[in-house]
Design a protein around this motif. Sequence first.
Motif, PDB file in Angstrom:
ATOM      1  N   ILE A   1      43.138  35.368  56.158  1.00  0.00           N
ATOM      2  CA  ILE A   1      43.216  33.969  55.708  1.00  0.00           C
ATOM      3  C   ILE A   1      44.561  33.358  56.094  1.00  0.00           C
ATOM      4  O   ILE A   1      44.613  32.247  56.631  1.00  0.00           O
ATOM      5  N   ALA A   2      45.640  34.071  55.836  1.00  0.00           N
ATOM      6  CA  ALA A   2      46.974  33.552  56.172  1.00  0.00           C
ATOM      7  C   ALA A   2      47.115  33.310  57.670  1.00  0.00           C
ATOM      8  O   ALA A   2      47.660  32.278  58.092  1.00  0.00           O
ATOM      9  N   THR A   3      46.600  34.223  58.471  1.00  0.00           N
ATOM     10  CA  THR A   3      46.675  34.081  59.924  1.00  0.00           C
ATOM     11  C   THR A   3      45.903  32.857  60.388  1.00  0.00           C
ATOM     12  O   THR A   3      46.401  32.059  61.191  1.00  0.00           O
TER      13      THR A   3
ATOM     14  N   LEU B   1      43.381  38.646  52.647  1.00  0.00           N
ATOM     15  CA  LEU B   1      44.496  37.695  52.519  1.00  0.00           C
ATOM     16  C   LEU B   1      45.262  37.532  53.832  1.00  0.00           C
ATOM     17  O   LEU B   1      45.694  36.431  54.180  1.00  0.00           O
ATOM     18  N   SER B   2      45.404  38.617  54.563  1.00  0.00           N
ATOM     19  CA  SER B   2      46.078  38.560  55.855  1.00  0.00           C
ATOM     20  C   SER B   2      45.276  37.732  56.852  1.00  0.00           C
ATOM     21  O   SER B   2      45.839  36.910  57.587  1.00  0.00           O
TER      22      SER B   2
ATOM     23  N   PHE C   1      44.683  29.644  45.585  1.00  0.00           N
ATOM     24  CA  PHE C   1      43.779  28.879  46.428  1.00  0.00           C
ATOM     25  C   PHE C   1      42.788  28.158  45.531  1.00  0.00           C
ATOM     26  O   PHE C   1      42.389  28.672  44.486  1.00  0.00           O
TER      27      PHE C   1
ATOM     28  N   ASN D   1      45.726  34.030  44.034  1.00  0.00           N
ATOM     29  CA  ASN D   1      46.702  33.738  45.084  1.00  0.00           C
ATOM     30  C   ASN D   1      46.829  32.236  45.339  1.00  0.00           C
ATOM     31  O   ASN D   1      47.205  31.805  46.436  1.00  0.00           O
TER      32      ASN D   1
ATOM     33  N   LYS E   1      44.236  43.052  50.861  1.00  0.00           N
ATOM     34  CA  LYS E   1      45.289  42.789  51.834  1.00  0.00           C
ATOM     35  C   LYS E   1      44.694  42.311  53.163  1.00  0.00           C
ATOM     36  O   LYS E   1      45.218  41.383  53.776  1.00  0.00           O
TER      37      LYS E   1
ATOM     38  N   LEU F   1      44.983  30.192  58.644  1.00  0.00           N
ATOM     39  CA  LEU F   1      45.582  28.948  58.142  1.00  0.00           C
ATOM     40  C   LEU F   1      46.847  28.579  58.911  1.00  0.00           C
ATOM     41  O   LEU F   1      47.079  27.408  59.203  1.00  0.00           O
ATOM     42  N   SER F   2      47.660  29.574  59.253  1.00  0.00           N
ATOM     43  CA  SER F   2      48.879  29.271  60.016  1.00  0.00           C
ATOM     44  C   SER F   2      48.532  28.816  61.429  1.00  0.00           C
ATOM     45  O   SER F   2      49.182  27.915  61.975  1.00  0.00           O
TER      46      SER F   2
ATOM     47  N   THR G   1      45.376  24.706  49.058  1.00  0.00           N
ATOM     48  CA  THR G   1      44.430  25.042  50.109  1.00  0.00           C
ATOM     49  C   THR G   1      43.047  25.294  49.524  1.00  0.00           C
ATOM     50  O   THR G   1      42.890  26.074  48.597  1.00  0.00           O
TER      51      THR G   1
END
Length: 162
Positions: free
Chosen positions: A115-117, A112-113, A26, A24, A109, A119-120, A2
């Motif tokens: 970003i994860a949200t 990263l949270s 990326f 992480n 946190k 991207l999903s 990513t």
Amino acid sequence: MTKILVIEDELSVRDNILELLEANNFQVTESDNGLAGIQLATQQLPDLIVCDVMMPELDGYEVLTALRSNPATQTIPFIFLTAKASRDDWRQGMELGSDDYLTKPFTAKELLSAIATRLSKQMAIQQQSEAKLDELRSNITSALPRELQTPLNSIVGTSQTL
């Protein structure tokens, strides 16, 4: 891997974000101002952009406006990082099309949270688009032979009559 573009004018903050994201797994590209950030975004088409609001050249709001007006970059998830924590600032960012708005100081946190949200969510949108495209292809494939056969039926009928 990513790709994330970080647009941040404060070197220490940018370095911390880059270190966190690289740790992480990326692939990270960086810019220290909005104008250069827009150029990198249009050239590299990252999977996500993390951008400060208050910067030289162009501020984050102008960066987001420019990216949302370009068809190649308008759907890239965009996260604001800023010390501007008022409700009006937050609303302005969201109304321009930001996907998230994190206020400084933020934790690893939280970033990263977010970003994860994002991207999903982007992945779900892509999968939905691909499913609709596959359905359209299937419909065209099944309807096209019948549409081609209709004019041929009259031609064959006329030739038999002759």
